[in-house]
Design a protein around this motif. Structure first.
Motif, short mmCIF file in Angstrom:
data_model
loop_
_atom_site.label_atom_id
_atom_site.label_comp_id
_atom_site.label_asym_id
_atom_site.label_seq_id
_atom_site.Cartn_x
_atom_site.Cartn_y
_atom_site.Cartn_z
N PRO A 27 0.84 -1.20 0.00
CA PRO A 27 0.00 0.00 0.00
C PRO A 27 0.87 1.25 0.00
O PRO A 27 2.04 1.21 0.40
CB PRO A 27 -0.79 -0.12 1.30
N ASP A 28 0.31 2.35 -0.46
CA ASP A 28 1.03 3.62 -0.47
C ASP A 28 1.45 3.99 0.95
O ASP A 28 0.74 3.69 1.91
CB ASP A 28 0.16 4.74 -1.04
N PRO A 29 2.57 4.69 1.10
CA PRO A 29 2.92 5.18 2.43
C PRO A 29 1.89 6.23 2.85
O PRO A 29 1.29 6.89 2.01
CB PRO A 29 4.30 5.80 2.22
N VAL A 30 1.68 6.37 4.15
CA VAL A 30 0.74 7.36 4.67
C VAL A 30 1.39 8.11 5.82
O VAL A 30 2.36 7.65 6.42
CB VAL A 30 -0.59 6.72 5.14
N THR A 109 3.87 7.48 -4.05
CA THR A 109 3.61 8.74 -3.36
C THR A 109 2.71 8.51 -2.16
O THR A 109 2.02 7.50 -2.05
CB THR A 109 2.94 9.76 -4.31
N VAL A 110 2.73 9.47 -1.25
CA VAL A 110 1.95 9.37 -0.01
C VAL A 110 0.46 9.36 -0.34
O VAL A 110 -0.03 10.18 -1.09
CB VAL A 110 2.29 10.53 0.93
N GLY A 111 -0.22 8.37 0.23
CA GLY A 111 -1.66 8.22 0.04
C GLY A 111 -2.43 8.85 1.19
O GLY A 111 -1.94 9.72 1.90
N THR A 112 -3.64 8.35 1.42
CA THR A 112 -4.51 8.86 2.47
C THR A 112 -4.45 7.93 3.68
O THR A 112 -4.55 6.72 3.49
CB THR A 112 -5.96 8.96 1.96
N PRO A 113 -4.25 8.45 4.89
CA PRO A 113 -4.25 9.87 5.25
C PRO A 113 -2.91 10.53 4.93
O PRO A 113 -1.85 9.95 5.11
CB PRO A 113 -4.50 9.85 6.76
N ASN A 114 -3.01 11.76 4.48
CA ASN A 114 -1.82 12.53 4.13
C ASN A 114 -1.65 13.75 5.05
O ASN A 114 -0.90 14.66 4.74
CB ASN A 114 -1.87 12.98 2.67
N ASN A 115 -2.37 13.74 6.18
CA ASN A 115 -2.24 14.86 7.12
C ASN A 115 -2.31 14.34 8.55
O ASN A 115 -2.66 13.19 8.79
CB ASN A 115 -3.31 15.91 6.86
N PHE A 116 -1.95 15.23 9.50
CA PHE A 116 -1.98 14.84 10.91
C PHE A 116 -2.07 16.10 11.76
O PHE A 116 -1.46 17.12 11.44
CB PHE A 116 -0.72 14.06 11.28
N ASP A 117 -2.86 16.03 12.84
CA ASP A 117 -3.01 17.14 13.77
C ASP A 117 -1.90 17.08 14.82
O ASP A 117 -1.51 16.00 15.26
CB ASP A 117 -4.36 17.07 14.48
N PHE A 118 -1.44 18.25 15.24
CA PHE A 118 -0.46 18.32 16.33
C PHE A 118 -0.65 19.65 17.05
O PHE A 118 -1.39 20.52 16.60
CB PHE A 118 0.98 18.18 15.80
#
Length: 176
Positions: A27-30, A109-118
Motif C-alpha cells: 500500500p502507499d505510504p501514509v 507517493t503518499v496516500g490517504t491519510p496525508n495529514n496529521f493534527d499536532f
C-alpha cells in the motif's frame, strides 16, 4: 527431501522481479504522526521509509493550518521528515498536510491519510525530586518536586516500580 527448510513459510509468498510489480503489493505510504520538536520544527512520521531525494528543500510539499508555514524540509532516509516552520504559537492546534509528491524508495507517493493534527511547541518544565518520605501514613508517600526551569507539566508521570501513579494535566509551573 520435500520437507521445508527450518523457518521457511509454509505457504507461497508473493514475489516480484520489477519495482512496478512490487508497488502493487505494497500500500502507499501514509502520514502516521506529527510532533512539534521545537518552536520552529515539526517532525512528520510516515508508515514507510521516505526517499530523501523526493523532499523539496524549501518545504513547499507541506502546508499547515492556522497561519503556520514551512521554510525548509529534510528527510533522513527513515520514516520521518523534519520541517522547519515559522514560529508556532505554544499549545495552538495545527494540521500538517503532505501535497502528494513525497515518495518512498519504490516511487510510491503518499496516500490517504496525508495529514496529521499536532499541537504547537510548549517548553516542558524541568523538575527534580526534592524530597521523598515513604509510607508516612496509611501507606501513602510524600513526594516534593522542585521546579528547576518553568514550563508545562503536561504528560509528566510519577511512577512507582514502573507503574504510573499520577499523570500531570496540562498546566504551567514557574521556576522555584
Amino acid at each position: 527431501s520435500t520437507a521445508p527448510l527450518p523457518g521457511a513459510p509454509s505457504e507461497a509468498q508473493p514475489s516480484a522481479f520489477e519495482a512496478s510489480a512490487l508497488i502493487a503489493l505494497c500500500p502507499d505510504p501514509v502520514v502516521t504522526g506529527a510532533l512539534s520538536a521545537s518552536p520552529t520544527e515539526v517532525v512528520v512520521s510516515f508508515s514507510r521509509p521516505i526517499d530523501p531525494a523526493s523532499i523539496v528543500a524549501d518545504g513547499s510539499q507541506f502546508t499547515f493550518t492556522n497561519g503556520l508555514s514551512a521554510t525548509a524540509a529534510a528527510g533522513n532516509g527513515a520514516n520521518t521528515v523534519t520541517i522547519t516552520t515559522s514560529t508556532q504559537t505554544g499549545g495552538a492546534p495545527y494540521t500538517v498536510t503532505d501535497d502528494g509528491t513525497v515518495e518512498d524508495y519504490l516511487g510510491a507517493t503518499v496516500g490517504t491519510p496525508n495529514n496529521f493534527d499536532f499541537t504547537g511547541f510548549v517548553t516542558p518544565a524541568v523538575v527534580h525530586v526534592n524530597e521523598l518520605n515513604a509510607a508516612i501514613a496509611q501507606g501513602c508517600d510524600r513526594v516534593e518536586l522542585r521546579v528547576v526551569s518553568g514550563g508545562s507539566m503536561a504528560g509528566f508521570e510519577l511512577t512507582e516500580r514502573g507503574t504510573a501513579v499520577l499523570t500531570f494535566p496540562d498546566f504551567m509551573v514557574a521556576t522555584n
